[in-house]
Enzyme design. Structure first.
Site, PDB file in Angstrom:
ATOM      1  N   GLU A  75     -22.415  52.845  33.697  1.00 24.88           N
ATOM      2  CA  GLU A  75     -21.594  51.737  33.177  1.00 24.88           C
ATOM      3  C   GLU A  75     -20.519  51.417  34.194  1.00 24.88           C
ATOM      4  O   GLU A  75     -19.788  52.297  34.639  1.00 24.88           O
ATOM      5  CB  GLU A  75     -20.966  52.101  31.827  1.00 24.88           C
ATOM      6  N   GLU A  83     -17.170  31.380  14.640  1.00 29.13           N
ATOM      7  CA  GLU A  83     -16.404  32.597  14.277  1.00 29.13           C
ATOM      8  C   GLU A  83     -14.996  32.533  14.888  1.00 29.13           C
ATOM      9  O   GLU A  83     -13.999  32.709  14.195  1.00 29.13           O
ATOM     10  CB  GLU A  83     -17.124  33.862  14.757  1.00 29.13           C
ATOM     11  N   GLY A 139     -20.134  48.311  26.130  1.00 28.71           N
ATOM     12  CA  GLY A 139     -20.666  47.004  26.495  1.00 28.71           C
ATOM     13  C   GLY A 139     -19.896  45.827  25.931  1.00 28.71           C
ATOM     14  O   GLY A 139     -18.739  45.939  25.518  1.00 28.71           O
ATOM     15  N   ALA A 176     -21.365  24.356  18.676  1.00 26.66           N
ATOM     16  CA  ALA A 176     -21.222  24.757  17.262  1.00 26.66           C
ATOM     17  C   ALA A 176     -22.185  25.889  16.929  1.00 26.66           C
ATOM     18  O   ALA A 176     -22.978  25.813  15.988  1.00 26.66           O
ATOM     19  CB  ALA A 176     -21.468  23.556  16.355  1.00 26.66           C
ATOM     20  N   HIS A 228     -24.038  45.031 -12.855  1.00 24.46           N
ATOM     21  CA  HIS A 228     -23.232  43.900 -13.324  1.00 24.46           C
ATOM     22  C   HIS A 228     -21.784  44.337 -13.457  1.00 24.46           C
ATOM     23  O   HIS A 228     -21.533  45.420 -13.981  1.00 24.46           O
ATOM     24  CB  HIS A 228     -23.744  43.426 -14.687  1.00 24.46           C
ATOM     25  N   CYS A 263     -20.441  44.270  23.171  1.00 22.69           N
ATOM     26  CA  CYS A 263     -20.243  44.408  21.728  1.00 22.69           C
ATOM     27  C   CYS A 263     -18.911  45.078  21.380  1.00 22.69           C
ATOM     28  O   CYS A 263     -18.105  44.530  20.633  1.00 22.69           O
ATOM     29  CB  CYS A 263     -21.418  45.209  21.158  1.00 22.69           C
ATOM     30  N   MET A 265     -29.998  37.540  20.623  1.00 25.71           N
ATOM     31  CA  MET A 265     -28.965  38.330  21.298  1.00 25.71           C
ATOM     32  C   MET A 265     -28.062  38.940  20.238  1.00 25.71           C
ATOM     33  O   MET A 265     -26.984  38.422  19.938  1.00 25.71           O
ATOM     34  CB  MET A 265     -28.193  37.451  22.266  1.00 25.71           C
ATOM     35  N   LEU A 266     -28.523  40.035  19.657  1.00 30.30           N
ATOM     36  CA  LEU A 266     -27.796  40.695  18.573  1.00 30.30           C
ATOM     37  C   LEU A 266     -27.684  42.184  18.868  1.00 30.30           C
ATOM     38  O   LEU A 266     -28.633  42.802  19.379  1.00 30.30           O
ATOM     39  CB  LEU A 266     -28.530  40.500  17.247  1.00 30.30           C
TER      40      LEU A 266
END
Ligand code: FAD
Ligand code: NAI
Length: 467
Positions: free
Chosen positions: A38, A188, A45, A182, A446, A47, A320-321
């Site tokens: 890294e 976000e 990274g 958009a 419930h 994220c 890309m998640l």
């Protein structure tokens, strides 16, 4: 290193994002000798450092602020004066990021993963260089992630013309934030600054927002955001951005041609997508092929065209998640340890962490139409749910798409409170090949928001109970 000596490691993972660090941990758990390279000062990274985690910290803080300033009085809670300490909010975000990146460092130590600090560059298909030292391994995993797509005429300085990285670091609330794109990042981070008081205008090339979402959901999403004060300029493109003393002047043209106009902004957020990042990696020296969009080409088992070099995460095809990258990391680690690692791309949820949240899994209605698949639709609104009313969060609905003949779940789309958590049940159902009726017959507690999922599943056969 001589030709005959043993490789330094079984596996070297390049990049410590959610794809790379999870891959390294899983490979080490399975008894392999692992290093992860890294080049950033901290692990985790995009994220953990400049993506999912800092954005969710600011989304949470800004939502808390917005509730205190606007929504709590509906509940009979009166706060005399709500103030914003942005410095503290940003400092808290930094603490959340640090706790997560240090957490990965701890996990590396615990699992005996060696962190090679520096940028990796292939010297050949069997050797990399990191900070002037050469390392060999039986297998290399490329997990170098992605970066923001630039736009001609819009030069990023990360102060007034920012990508998501700069938008997470602003030191003052802009009076007018203009977002280009958009998509998920624009909406976000636009939400963060809108809640803190900015005027937000979103300029989008297409004639709709969030192009990958089910159109019915995207239309409802745009309406909710407009109610929150977002302004949208659809079917428009930015052709120039000029920095002035006070702000930025944008030149905007209709996407299909026509007269240009100018828009003044204090801050501009450029968020038109991300591209696979392989700069400086020396893919040529290794002979690794990329596709027309610069992504590392892989087969269904993450293998590149070069033996023993694999790739996962944002740097290859697919959404890309972070969780997609993680699951690929686990799958390839297991395959290298002679197990049967596998990712089901039909059951990868995706969530937009605005409020309300938007979540989906499986096919959209448009995809089913394009494929000629016959389907039934069940919908149920949060407005008809007791818990949503008690919370004061009644915007949105759950939409379930099931095969017309077999009733098997094909897709699920939610806009509403906690949609990101609710989608997990439907992801599980799709993973297990469940029908809409299966979900409708499950006992849901419930009063919970999850009853909306059950009712939407019942609605597929016209059997919803509370509408
Ligand atoms: P990355 O996380 O990009 O990590 C790659 C790492 O490789 C980097 O640390 C980089 O420094 C390192 N690297 C690159 N080249 C080299 C080299 N030659 N040598 C050594 N190291 C190298 N996804 C979600 O699922 N949920 C979200 O809520 C979400 N929010 C996001 C918010 C923002 C603002 C952004 C920008 C992204 C968000 N994402 C989210 C997307 C998510 O961050 C990525 O899908 C994910 O990080 C991809 O993981 P990865 O391991 O493939 O790569
Ligand atoms: P995106 O692909 O989500 O959206 C980009 C938008 O910009 C699209 O609507 C596109 O039509 C538009 N666009 C493209 N070129 C344009 C132009 N020249 N002018 C105006 N509009 C233009 O990309 P975004 O938002 O940058 O996010 C990148 C990736 O990061 C996403 O693919 C997503 O997977 C990931 N991400 C995920 C998050 C999550 O899971 N919650 C949060 C943030 C990012």
């Amino acid at each position: 290193m001589s030709e005959t000596s043993a490789p330094n490691f079984d596996v070297i993972v390049i990049g410590s994002g959610p794809g790379g660090y999870v891959c390294a941990i899983r490979a080490a758990q399975l008894g392999l000798k692992v290093a992860c390279v890294e080049k950033r000062e901290t692990l985790g990274g995009t994220c953990l450092n400049i993506g999912c985690i800092p954005s969710k910290a600011l989304l949470q803080s800004s939502e808390n602020f917005h509730q205190a300033a606007h929504s709590l009085k509906d509940h009979g809670i009166l706060i005399a004066e709500v103030g914003l300490d942005l410095k503290r909010m940003q400092a808290r975000k930094g603490e959340v990021v640090a706790a997560n990146t240090k957490g990965v460092e701890f996990l590396f130590k615990k699992n005996k993963v060696t962190w090679l600090k520096g940028a990796a560059k292939f010297n050949s298909a069997t050797e990399i260089d990191v900070a002037g030292s050469a390392y060999t391994a039986k297998s290399f995993i490329i997990a170098t992630g992605s970066d923001s797509v630039p736009l001609k005429g819009v030069e990023v300085d990360e102060k007034r013309i920012v990508t998501s990285t700069g938008a997470l670091e602003l030191e003052a609330v802009p009076k007018h934030l203009v977002v280009i794109g958009a998509g998920v990042i624009g909406l976000e981070l636009g939400s963060v600054w809108r809640r803190l008081g900015a005027e937000v205008t979103v300029i989008e090339f297409l004639d709709r927002i969030t192009p990958t979402l089910d159109t019915e959901v995207a239309t409802a999403f745009q309406k909710v955001l407009a109610k929150q004060g977002f302004k949208f300029k659809l079917g428009a493109k930015v052709t120039a951005a000029k920095l002035g003393d006070a702000g930025v002047t944008l030149t905007v043209e209709p996407a299909k041609g026509g007269a240009a106009e100018t828009i003044e902004a204090d801050v501009v957020l450029l968020a038109i997508g991300r591209y696979a990042y392989t700069a400086g990696l020396g893919l040529d020296a290794a002979g690794v092929e990329t596709d027309e969009r610069g992504r590392v080409k892989t087969d269904a088992h993450f293998a590149t065209n070069i033996p023993n070099i694999y790739a996962i995460g944002d740097v290859i095809t697919g959404p890309m998640l972070a969780h997609k990258a993680e699951d690929e990391g686990v799958a390839i680690a297991e395959r290298l340890a002679d197990q049967a690692g596998h990712v089901n791309y039909g059951a990868i949820p995706s969530v937009v962490y605005t409020w309300p949240e938007v979540a989906s899994v499986g096919a959209t209605e448009e995809e089913l139409k394009a494929a000629g698949t016959e389907y039934s639709v069940g919908r149920f609104p949060f407005l008809a749910n007791g818990r949503a009313r008690a919370m004061g969060d009644t915007d949105g609905f759950v939409k379930i798409l099931a095969d017309k003949t077999t009733d098997r779940l094909l897709g699920a789309h939610i806009i509403g409170p906690d949609a990101g958590t609710l989608i997990a049940e439907l992801t599980t159902a799709i993973e297990f090949g469940a029908s809409a009726e299966d979900v409708g017959r499950i006992c849901h507690a419930h009063p919970t928001l999850s009853e909306v999922v059950k009712e939407a599943a019942l609605a597929v056969e016209g059997r919803a109970l509370h509408i």
